[in-house]
Design a protein around this motif. Structure first.
Motif, PDB file in Angstrom:
ATOM      1  N   PHE A 112     -14.366  26.528  -4.199  1.00 53.56           N
ATOM      2  CA  PHE A 112     -15.169  27.162  -3.157  1.00 53.56           C
ATOM      3  C   PHE A 112     -14.279  27.660  -2.022  1.00 53.56           C
ATOM      4  CE2 PHE A 112     -19.358  25.365  -4.576  1.00 53.56           C
ATOM      5  CZ  PHE A 112     -20.061  26.552  -4.492  1.00 53.56           C
ATOM      6  N   GLU A 113     -13.312  26.843  -1.615  1.00 50.22           N
ATOM      7  CA  GLU A 113     -12.412  27.260  -0.551  1.00 50.22           C
ATOM      8  C   GLU A 113     -11.686  28.547  -0.934  1.00 50.22           C
ATOM      9  OE1 GLU A 113     -12.603  22.713  -0.149  1.00 50.22           O
ATOM     10  OE2 GLU A 113     -12.833  24.230  -1.696  1.00 50.22           O
ATOM     11  N   GLU A 114     -11.210  28.615  -2.170  1.00 45.59           N
ATOM     12  CA  GLU A 114     -10.506  29.807  -2.634  1.00 45.59           C
ATOM     13  C   GLU A 114     -11.419  31.029  -2.630  1.00 45.59           C
ATOM     14  OE1 GLU A 114      -8.154  31.460  -6.615  1.00 45.59           O
ATOM     15  OE2 GLU A 114      -8.762  29.343  -6.491  1.00 45.59           O
ATOM     16  N   ALA A 115     -12.676  30.830  -3.070  1.00 50.95           N
ATOM     17  CA  ALA A 115     -13.617  31.949  -3.126  1.00 50.95           C
ATOM     18  C   ALA A 115     -13.933  32.476  -1.724  1.00 50.95           C
ATOM     19  CB  ALA A 115     -14.896  31.522  -3.835  1.00 50.95           C
ATOM     20  N   PHE A 116     -14.142  31.577  -0.767  1.00 46.95           N
ATOM     21  CA  PHE A 116     -14.417  32.016   0.603  1.00 46.95           C
ATOM     22  C   PHE A 116     -13.208  32.731   1.207  1.00 46.95           C
ATOM     23  CE2 PHE A 116     -17.808  28.672   0.627  1.00 46.95           C
ATOM     24  CZ  PHE A 116     -18.851  29.493   0.998  1.00 46.95           C
ATOM     25  N   GLU A 117     -12.045  32.151   1.019  1.00 45.22           N
ATOM     26  CA  GLU A 117     -10.858  32.716   1.648  1.00 45.22           C
ATOM     27  C   GLU A 117     -10.446  34.049   1.029  1.00 45.22           C
ATOM     28  OE1 GLU A 117      -8.098  29.496   1.311  1.00 45.22           O
ATOM     29  OE2 GLU A 117      -9.310  28.183   2.595  1.00 45.22           O
ATOM     30  N   SER A 118     -10.768  34.258  -0.245  1.00 43.00           N
ATOM     31  CA  SER A 118     -10.384  35.508  -0.902  1.00 43.00           C
ATOM     32  C   SER A 118     -11.096  36.711  -0.301  1.00 43.00           C
ATOM     33  CB  SER A 118     -10.672  35.425  -2.405  1.00 43.00           C
ATOM     34  OG  SER A 118     -12.064  35.362  -2.647  1.00 43.00           O
ATOM     35  N   VAL A 119     -12.280  36.484   0.297  1.00 44.26           N
ATOM     36  CA  VAL A 119     -13.014  37.590   0.937  1.00 44.26           C
ATOM     37  C   VAL A 119     -13.077  37.408   2.453  1.00 44.26           C
ATOM     38  CG1 VAL A 119     -14.385  38.104  -1.116  1.00 44.26           C
ATOM     39  CG2 VAL A 119     -15.244  36.437   0.541  1.00 44.26           C
ATOM     40  N   ARG A 120     -12.257  36.475   2.970  1.00 44.03           N
ATOM     41  CA  ARG A 120     -12.180  36.207   4.413  1.00 44.03           C
ATOM     42  C   ARG A 120     -13.547  35.844   5.001  1.00 44.03           C
ATOM     43  NH1 ARG A 120      -7.198  37.480   6.310  1.00 44.03           N
ATOM     44  NH2 ARG A 120      -5.904  38.818   4.981  1.00 44.03           N
ATOM     45  N   ALA A 121     -14.279  35.018   4.285  1.00 40.57           N
ATOM     46  CA  ALA A 121     -15.577  34.544   4.760  1.00 40.57           C
ATOM     47  C   ALA A 121     -15.386  33.187   5.447  1.00 40.57           C
ATOM     48  CB  ALA A 121     -16.550  34.406   3.593  1.00 40.57           C
ATOM     49  N   PRO A 122     -15.818  33.032   6.687  1.00 40.33           N
ATOM     50  CA  PRO A 122     -15.586  31.781   7.415  1.00 40.33           C
ATOM     51  C   PRO A 122     -16.457  30.638   6.885  1.00 40.33           C
ATOM     52  CG  PRO A 122     -16.938  33.239   8.739  1.00 40.33           C
ATOM     53  CD  PRO A 122     -16.531  34.021   7.522  1.00 40.33           C
ATOM     54  N   TYR A 123     -15.880  29.450   6.855  1.00 37.37           N
ATOM     55  CA  TYR A 123     -16.625  28.254   6.455  1.00 37.37           C
ATOM     56  C   TYR A 123     -16.113  27.067   7.263  1.00 37.37           C
ATOM     57  CZ  TYR A 123     -12.537  26.991   3.629  1.00 37.37           C
ATOM     58  OH  TYR A 123     -11.260  26.672   3.214  1.00 37.37           O
ATOM     59  N   PHE A 124     -16.939  26.033   7.357  1.00 37.67           N
ATOM     60  CA  PHE A 124     -16.590  24.818   8.097  1.00 37.67           C
ATOM     61  C   PHE A 124     -16.808  23.622   7.200  1.00 37.67           C
ATOM     62  CE2 PHE A 124     -18.021  21.349  11.059  1.00 37.67           C
ATOM     63  CZ  PHE A 124     -16.777  21.086  11.601  1.00 37.67           C
ATOM     64  N   ASP A 125     -15.786  22.778   7.064  1.00 39.37           N
ATOM     65  CA  ASP A 125     -15.877  21.621   6.165  1.00 39.37           C
ATOM     66  C   ASP A 125     -15.845  20.286   6.897  1.00 39.37           C
ATOM     67  OD1 ASP A 125     -13.263  21.564   6.996  1.00 39.37           O
ATOM     68  OD2 ASP A 125     -12.369  21.518   4.995  1.00 39.37           O
ATOM     69  N   GLY A 126     -16.011  20.314   8.216  1.00 44.14           N
ATOM     70  CA  GLY A 126     -16.039  19.073   8.989  1.00 44.14           C
ATOM     71  C   GLY A 126     -14.714  18.740   9.644  1.00 44.14           C
ATOM     72  N   PHE A 127     -13.646  19.459   9.279  1.00 44.49           N
ATOM     73  CA  PHE A 127     -12.324  19.183   9.840  1.00 44.49           C
ATOM     74  C   PHE A 127     -11.946  20.272  10.837  1.00 44.49           C
ATOM     75  CE2 PHE A 127     -12.406  16.776   5.980  1.00 44.49           C
ATOM     76  CZ  PHE A 127     -11.630  15.654   6.226  1.00 44.49           C
ATOM     77  N   THR A 128     -11.185  19.885  11.836  1.00 48.63           N
ATOM     78  CA  THR A 128     -10.702  20.842  12.828  1.00 48.63           C
ATOM     79  C   THR A 128      -9.303  20.426  13.261  1.00 48.63           C
ATOM     80  OG1 THR A 128     -11.198  21.912  14.953  1.00 48.63           O
ATOM     81  CG2 THR A 128     -11.704  19.569  14.769  1.00 48.63           C
TER      82      THR A 128
END
Length: 384
Positions: free
Chosen positions: A151-167
């Motif tokens: 999922f991380e790879e899929a989001f990042e490949s199209v530059r779609a922002p996501y939040f997984d609880g870490f900062t």
């Protein structure tokens, strides 16, 4: 299904996805073979097979004392023993020995699940296209028990922002306040890794951090971390987020590749759905209905838990087979029906690739049927 197609095409509904190990197992590799990542049973066999020459006595001993023999249950037991037995020995290993055993299991899991998305047009890419394809009133929340970074790879490949609880930057830390409040913009997808992830590890302070690497060292069942409250915090907060999502009015959680055999997740679903009749779960299952025992139990007791299996469905507590009506209600029904039923009348959306294609095409005027090449092989018992 036609109504669902309309709902997911719009951006007004609060929608979540629950993605289990069957999703990655239902994806093809680049060469067309299955699975991309083995499901829990296959993962267990691979990992224990690799480690058996070194830990055969311990593996046999743990299997003898545990009711479940999947890799997560075994790993949780190993972690528990490493925390409490000290210099005493169980199955010929002391506490430090079990800690080393647990690290070896995580390392092998990391090697197996550290894969890249098959390109082009993977199922996860199709789901991300659906997520980012419309303006939304509420963010999409993805709850997954998988360790991989697909999922991380899929989001990042199209530059779609996501939040997984870490900062953070150097050693991103888990922020439970942001998880519980969930007040980031709606265009940020929420990605909740319920059982941990590649790249998670315990810092020198005992807190779980995200490293940005593909190594695996923090993969466990959350309730077995009761010996260390700081390590329990990420998992408890993520499971609480799942419960809070289902307690919100007018929510829809759609599951794919999940068996509902995980007791800690099923219990939260059960509690939240019973308390909130305005929430709904659509469980899309790959097997025949009689083989989905855990999901059937929830569907029997909860009218807002609908189960869609390969041969039959259970909706509002009522069970019935998939059946083609003699007269189609509209001229558009035939093409839409072909997106979720195959030519033999079997429900196809229990497989991740047809499922993702159905979602990605929901905004299209044209309905796209599922090509036979997108369906993984399945063993269907002969008719009586």
């Amino acid at each position: 299904m036609a109504a669902l197609r309309t709902i997911i095409a719009q951006g007004r509904k609060r929608i979540g996805l629950l993605v289990g190990a069957g999703a990655s197992a239902g994806m093809a590799k680049a060469d067309g073979s299955y699975p991309l990542i083995p499901a829990v049973a296959g993962l267990t066999d691979k990992v224990l097979g690799i480690l058996e020459p070194t830990y055969k006595a311990q593996i046999d001993g743990l299997k003898a004392e545990l009711a479940q023999h999947d890799i997560e249950t075994i790993l949780s037991r190993i972690r528990s023993l490493s925390k409490v037995i000290g210099t005493a020995k169980v199955h010929d290993l002391d506490g430090p020995g079990f800690a080393t055993f647990g690290e070896a299991i995580c390392a092998e899991i990391g090697k197996i699940v550290d894969v890249r998305l098959p390109m082009p047009g993977s199922a996860y890419a199709n789901l991300v296209n659906w997520i980012t394809g419309t303006s939304r009133d509420y963010p999409i929340e993805v709850f997954t028990t998988n360790y991989d970074l697909l999922f991380e790879e899929a989001f990042e490949s199209v530059r779609a922002p996501y939040f997984d609880g870490f900062t953070g930057g150097r050693e991103p830390f888990f922020d439970p306040v942001s998880v519980s409040r969930c007040d980031l913009p709606a265009r940020w997808t929420r990605l909740w890794k319920l059982h941990g992830s590649l790249g998670w590890r315990a810092s020198d302070k005992g807190e779980v951090i995200r490293t940005g690497q593909s190594s695996a060292s923090h993969l466990v069942f959350p309730e077995h971390l009761k010996y260390d409250q700081t390590q329990k915090a990420p998992y408890a907060a993520l499971l609480d987020r799942l419960r809070a999502f289902l307690l919100t009015p007018d929510t829809l959680l759609i599951s794919i590749g999940f068996s509902f055999a995980d007791a800690h997740i099923a219990a939260r679903l059960d509690e939240a759905l019973a308390a909130n009749p305005a929430a709904s779960v659509f469980a899309f299952q790959y097997k025949n209905l009689d083989e989905e025992h855990s999901a059937c139990d929830l569907a029997r007791r909860l009218p807002n838990f609908s189960l869609y299996a390969r041969d039959q469905a259970k909706v509002n507590g009522m069970r019935g087979p998939w059946k083609a009506p003699p007269d189609l209600p509209s001229k558009d029904w035939g093409p839409i029906r072909s997106t979720y039923l195959d030519i033999d009348g079997n429900f196809t959306l229990g497989g991740i690739e047809p499922f993702a294609r159905f979602f990605a095409a929901s905004k299209s005027i044209q309905a796209f049927s599922t090509p036979p090449t997108m369906l993984p092989p399945v063993a269907v018992p002969p008719a009586a």
